[in-house]
Design a protein around this motif. Structure first.
Motif, short mmCIF file in Angstrom:
data_model
loop_
_atom_site.label_atom_id
_atom_site.label_comp_id
_atom_site.label_asym_id
_atom_site.label_seq_id
_atom_site.Cartn_x
_atom_site.Cartn_y
_atom_site.Cartn_z
N GLN A 143 0.81 -1.26 0.02
CA GLN A 143 -0.08 0.10 -0.06
C GLN A 143 0.85 1.25 -0.02
O GLN A 143 0.07 2.36 -0.16
N ASP A 144 2.07 1.10 0.29
CA ASP A 144 3.00 2.27 0.16
C ASP A 144 3.43 2.55 -1.31
O ASP A 144 3.47 1.86 -2.21
N ARG A 145 3.41 4.08 -1.27
CA ARG A 145 4.15 4.70 -2.63
C ARG A 145 5.37 5.28 -2.32
O ARG A 145 5.13 6.33 -1.69
N LEU A 146 6.59 5.09 -2.98
CA LEU A 146 7.71 5.36 -2.76
C LEU A 146 8.14 6.65 -3.72
O LEU A 146 9.03 7.22 -3.47
N GLY A 147 7.42 7.02 -4.72
CA GLY A 147 7.53 8.07 -5.45
C GLY A 147 8.91 7.69 -6.27
O GLY A 147 8.94 6.60 -7.20
N ASP A 148 9.83 8.60 -6.40
CA ASP A 148 11.14 8.35 -6.90
C ASP A 148 12.21 7.41 -6.34
O ASP A 148 13.23 7.26 -6.75
N LEU A 149 11.68 7.17 -5.19
CA LEU A 149 12.63 6.15 -4.28
C LEU A 149 12.38 4.57 -4.62
O LEU A 149 11.20 4.22 -4.37
N ASP A 150 13.25 4.36 -5.41
CA ASP A 150 13.15 2.78 -5.66
C ASP A 150 13.39 1.85 -4.40
O ASP A 150 14.20 2.13 -3.56
N PRO A 151 12.52 0.70 -4.31
CA PRO A 151 12.89 0.00 -3.13
C PRO A 151 14.07 -0.42 -2.72
O PRO A 151 14.79 -0.85 -1.51
N ALA A 185 -0.11 3.57 5.60
CA ALA A 185 0.11 3.72 4.24
C ALA A 185 0.70 5.07 3.99
O ALA A 185 -0.06 6.19 4.34
N VAL A 186 2.08 5.07 3.58
CA VAL A 186 2.64 6.35 3.30
C VAL A 186 2.92 6.42 1.87
O VAL A 186 3.35 5.47 1.00
N ASP A 187 2.49 7.60 1.10
CA ASP A 187 2.87 7.82 -0.25
C ASP A 187 3.79 9.14 -0.09
O ASP A 187 3.50 10.24 0.15
N LEU A 188 5.12 8.94 -0.44
CA LEU A 188 6.13 9.80 -0.29
C LEU A 188 6.04 10.73 -1.61
O LEU A 188 6.44 11.77 -1.46
N GLU A 189 5.50 10.23 -2.78
CA GLU A 189 5.36 11.34 -3.88
C GLU A 189 4.31 12.59 -3.57
O GLU A 189 4.45 13.58 -3.87
N THR A 190 3.15 12.11 -2.75
CA THR A 190 2.37 13.24 -2.74
C THR A 190 2.43 13.77 -1.27
O THR A 190 1.94 14.82 -0.68
N GLY A 191 3.29 12.93 -0.34
CA GLY A 191 3.50 13.71 0.91
C GLY A 191 2.45 13.58 2.16
O GLY A 191 2.00 14.30 2.71
#
Length: 218
Positions: A143-151, A185-191
């Motif tokens: 459920q997490d979205r890392l945006g530009d950060l590759d896991p 659930a964290v979405d780093l792209e949208t903050g």
């Protein structure tokens, strides 16, 4: 020890303080202190009693954090500066104040604001080191979205760890619910971050010599 080595801890403290203030909102106060052996002396009597069973190193870290907190509360005009440790380990703030405290092995950080500026806030500090591989599948969920950060990037897991820790600290005062990493659930792209209660938090992070994360809801 040469002068360069002696100045390194001060530069670290200044760099982290600057980074933390860069994350903070206009009416959210933030501070940082390097943990020193004698910092338990800064615990007020009520604070000391609330962590009486903690060992020496933990008391020093708590004292460093409370030293920062006391300065922030003075700036907010509080008469009672004591922030005791609650039953679940959460800080108990004075009326009409919200805040958060965190530390790693070297530094303590804290943020505080009046409730008319921020409804709840959480902060975390982590070393800028990769998360142990066995923790990655626990911290990073579908459920997490890392945006530009590759896991697969070295610090992606640690950044997400810090963001979830900060979000949990912001959510607990509102819901009183203990959450696991899988619950946030964290979405780093949208903050943004979301919890099972339906609450949403703004989340920001910065990476210097440390990883700092801040979560809040207005």
């Amino acid at each position: 020890m040469d002068v360069e080595s002696q100045n390194a801890p001060c530069r670290l403290e200044s760099a982290v303080a600057e980074a933390l203030n860069g994350l903070a909102l206009p009416r959210l106060l933030a501070g940082c202190r390097r943990i020193r052996d004698g910092d338990a002396q800064f615990l007020l009597p009520a604070e000391s009693a609330s962590i009486a069973k903690r060992e020496h190193k933990a008391r020093a870290a708590s004292g460093a954090g409370r030293r920062v907190v006391h300065e922030l509360l003075q700036r907010l005009g509080c008469a009672d500066l004591a922030v005791t440790r609650g039953r679940m380990g959460d800080p108990v703030w004075p009326p009409d104040i919200v805040g958060s405290i965190a530390h790693d092995d070297e530094l303590a950080v804290a943020v505080a604001a009046r409730t008319d500026a921020v409804r709840s806030v959480g902060v975390d500090i982590e070393p800028a080191l990769p998360l142990p591989p066995d923790l990655l599948p626990i911290v990073i969920t579908p459920q997490d979205r890392l945006g530009d950060l590759d896991p697969l990037l070295d610090l992606a897991g640690r950044i997400l760890f810090a963001a979830k820790e900060a979000t949990y600290k912001a959510s607990f005062p509102l819901d009183g619910r203990v959450l696991g990493f899988e619950d946030i659930a964290v979405d780093l792209e949208t903050g943004e971050a979301a919890t099972p209660s339906g609450r949403r938090f703004m989340v920001g992070f910065t990476v210097t010599s440390k990883i700092l994360a801040l979560a809040y809801t207005a």
